[in-house]
Structures are given as C-alpha cells and as structure tokens.
Design a protein around this motif. Structure first.
Motif, PDB file in Angstrom:
ATOM      1  N   VAL A   1       0.838  -1.205   0.000  1.00 29.62           N
ATOM      2  CA  VAL A   1       0.000   0.000   0.000  1.00 29.62           C
ATOM      3  C   VAL A   1       0.876   1.260   0.000  1.00 29.62           C
ATOM      4  O   VAL A   1       0.600   2.225  -0.703  1.00 29.62           O
TER       5      VAL A   1
ATOM      6  N   LEU B   1      -2.966   2.440  -4.942  1.00 27.39           N
ATOM      7  CA  LEU B   1      -3.669   2.160  -3.682  1.00 27.39           C
ATOM      8  C   LEU B   1      -3.622   3.379  -2.750  1.00 27.39           C
ATOM      9  O   LEU B   1      -3.288   3.274  -1.577  1.00 27.39           O
TER      10      LEU B   1
ATOM     11  N   TYR C   1      -7.397   1.882   1.655  1.00 25.23           N
ATOM     12  CA  TYR C   1      -6.108   1.206   1.767  1.00 25.23           C
ATOM     13  C   TYR C   1      -5.243   1.838   2.851  1.00 25.23           C
ATOM     14  O   TYR C   1      -4.455   1.153   3.498  1.00 25.23           O
TER      15      TYR C   1
END
Length: 303
Positions: free
Chosen positions: A47, A53, A58
């Motif tokens: 992440v 992301l 996230y």
C-alpha cells in the motif's frame, strides 16, 4: 502494591499439558505467526509503495495490518516459547504489559474495522461527497482517535487488574494474561469488577458488531440502484469486510460478554481471535481484492 500483593510472577497453564500436543501447537503457532507477520508486512509495504492504492480504504487497511501484526505479537511469541518450557512463568509486570497491549491492539482492530465500514458507507452511499468526507486529513484524525479510544479502554482494564489483591494463588488457566483468568486468582469478591469488565470489553464487542453489521446492511441495501458492475465491485469489497468482522467478533463476543464464567474452551476461542484473525486478514484482503493483487504483482515484479 507490595502491601497487598505478594505475587511477583504468574504461572501460565498454556493450551495443553500433553508434551506431544505441545510440540504440535509449537509448530502450528510458529508457522501461523511467521505467516501473519510476513502477510501483514507485505500489505503495509504494497500500500505504501503502490500509487494505485492511495484511497482511504487502503490507508485504513495498513492500520488494520499493523494492529494485526501487533495483536499477534502480544500473545503468539509467549505461546511459542512456553511450548518449549516446563515452567511457564511470566513476571507480574510482563503480565500487565501483555494485558495492556493485547487489549490495546484488539480494540484498535475493532475501531479500524468500524472506520473501514464508515469509509465503504461514504464511498457507496455518498459517492459525490466521498472525497470531502474521507480526505487524508480526516483519515489521520480518525485513526488517531481510534488510538486514543484503545488507550482509554486498555488503561481501564489494566486499572481493574491492578486494583486486585493477589495473595497467593498464581496459576493462570490460560496461555496469556487476560482480565478474566487473572480475576479468578484475586483474594477478594470480584463480582462488581467482573460486571465492569463485561460492560467495558463486552459492550465494545457487542455495540461495534451491531454497528458494523447495521452499516453493511445499509450499504448492501443501497446497492439496488447501482449498475451491475458497480454492484459487483462493491459486493466483493464488502463481503471480504463482513467475513473479517464475523471471524473476529464471534470469539470476542463469546469471551467478553458473559459475566463470571470461564469455560475450558475459552483458550481455544482466544487463539482464534488473537492469532487466527491476524493470520486470515491479509489472506482475505489480498485474495478477494483484485486491486491489491494487481498492485502486489506490479510492485514485486518491478523490484
């Protein structure tokens, strides 16, 4: 403390007294623990370094993974090491630290799951205002508040145990230090304190679970108006969230929502939420999430 407390260490019974079973427990928990740490680290790194992301979901997932890794670390290493020891001792102070950290990261996990549900609600039910409702600053503040909430919860649990007089019995029928098993050793009537624990931990579990389930029902209900593709995407995200919620809260409610009774099966149930859930979360979130899988593949193949 010394006045009323002549217990300087506790003896943990562990999961089993059978030496052969202990070796099996050692191998299983060790594998689970290593997989938990690697899996959650993998999510945090993916992440952090994947531009795709960047959404709040996230950002929150990294905190869930962090809580998972820490929750597992509070209990698993003790259990692993104790499987190899004849005398499973833990000092009074270490026991208190374990109790505090276990409740802190367990509560953090619950609050992050609530934030993730709120995030999905905002994304699916209020798509136009989503980026104003859940901007980076708001997310940071919410996570900080979750940290404060967890601290308050854990300090309350710790104070309850520190207020107990321990005058001799020191065999804890568990594999880590938790409030209920320790209360059984106190040389005083713990009826009122027990109700406080149920009110604190039990209420957090029950209320959070109802809140979470309610929010996902609202989300699923609002999906009626979405396109087929939108509905499918939202369903796949929410179903993995719901799965995590059920796996984590089932055991939590079972253990913390009953006053004054401990069952032999409690220890096994505790393994499920303290070691099982942190292991399963990365699996559920990666295997059921196309974006995470793709980002992982891109990140690690480019490395």
């Amino acid at each position: 403390r010394k006045m009323k407390n002549n217990v300087t260490e506790f003896l943990l019974v562990g999961l089993t007294k059978d030496p052969t079973r202990e070796k099996i427990v050692f191998v299983i928990i060790l594998i689970f623990y290593i997989a938990t740490i690697l899996g959650n680290l993998l999510i945090i790194i993916t992440v952090k370094y994947s531009p795709t992301l960047g959404s709040p979901m996230y950002f929150l997932l990294t905190y869930l993974s962090f809580s998972d890794a820490c929750l597992s670390t509070t209990t698993a290493p003790t259990l692993i090491v104790d499987c190899l020891r004849k005398r499973k001792t833990i000092s009074f102070d270490e026991c208190m630290i374990q109790l505090f950290t276990g409740h802190f990261f367990g509560c953090m996990e619950i609050l992050v799951l609530i934030l993730m549900a709120y995030d999905r609600y905002a994304a699916i039910c209020k798509p136009l205002q989503y980026l104003t409702i859940m901007n980076k600053k708001v997310c940071r503040i919410l996570v900080e508040l979750a940290g404060v909430g967890s601290f308050v919860h854990s300090i309350a649990q710790l104070f309850i145990v520190l207020s107990l007089p321990f005058c001799g019995p020191n065999v804890v029928n568990h594999y880590f230090c938790d409030v209920q098993p320790l209360m059984k050793l106190a040389c005083t009537d713990t009826y009122v304190l027990n109700l406080l624990v149920v009110f604190n931990s039990g209420a957090i579990c029950m209320v959070s679970f109802i809140l979470l389930m309610g929010s996902y029902i609202v989300i699923l209900y609002s999906l009626r108006n979405q396109s087929r593709e939108g509905r499918y995407k939202a369903l796949s995200t929410c179903s993995s969230h719901i799965l995590v919620v059920l796996i984590f809260f089932g055991p939590c409610i079972f253990i913390y929502s009953r006053p004054l009774t401990t069952f032999p099966v409690d220890k096994l149930v505790a393994v499920f939420y303290a070691i099982g859930t942190p292991f399963l979360n990365p699996l559920i979130y990666t295997l059921r999430n196309k974006e995470v899988k793709t980002a992982m593949w891109k990140l690690w193949s480019s490395r």
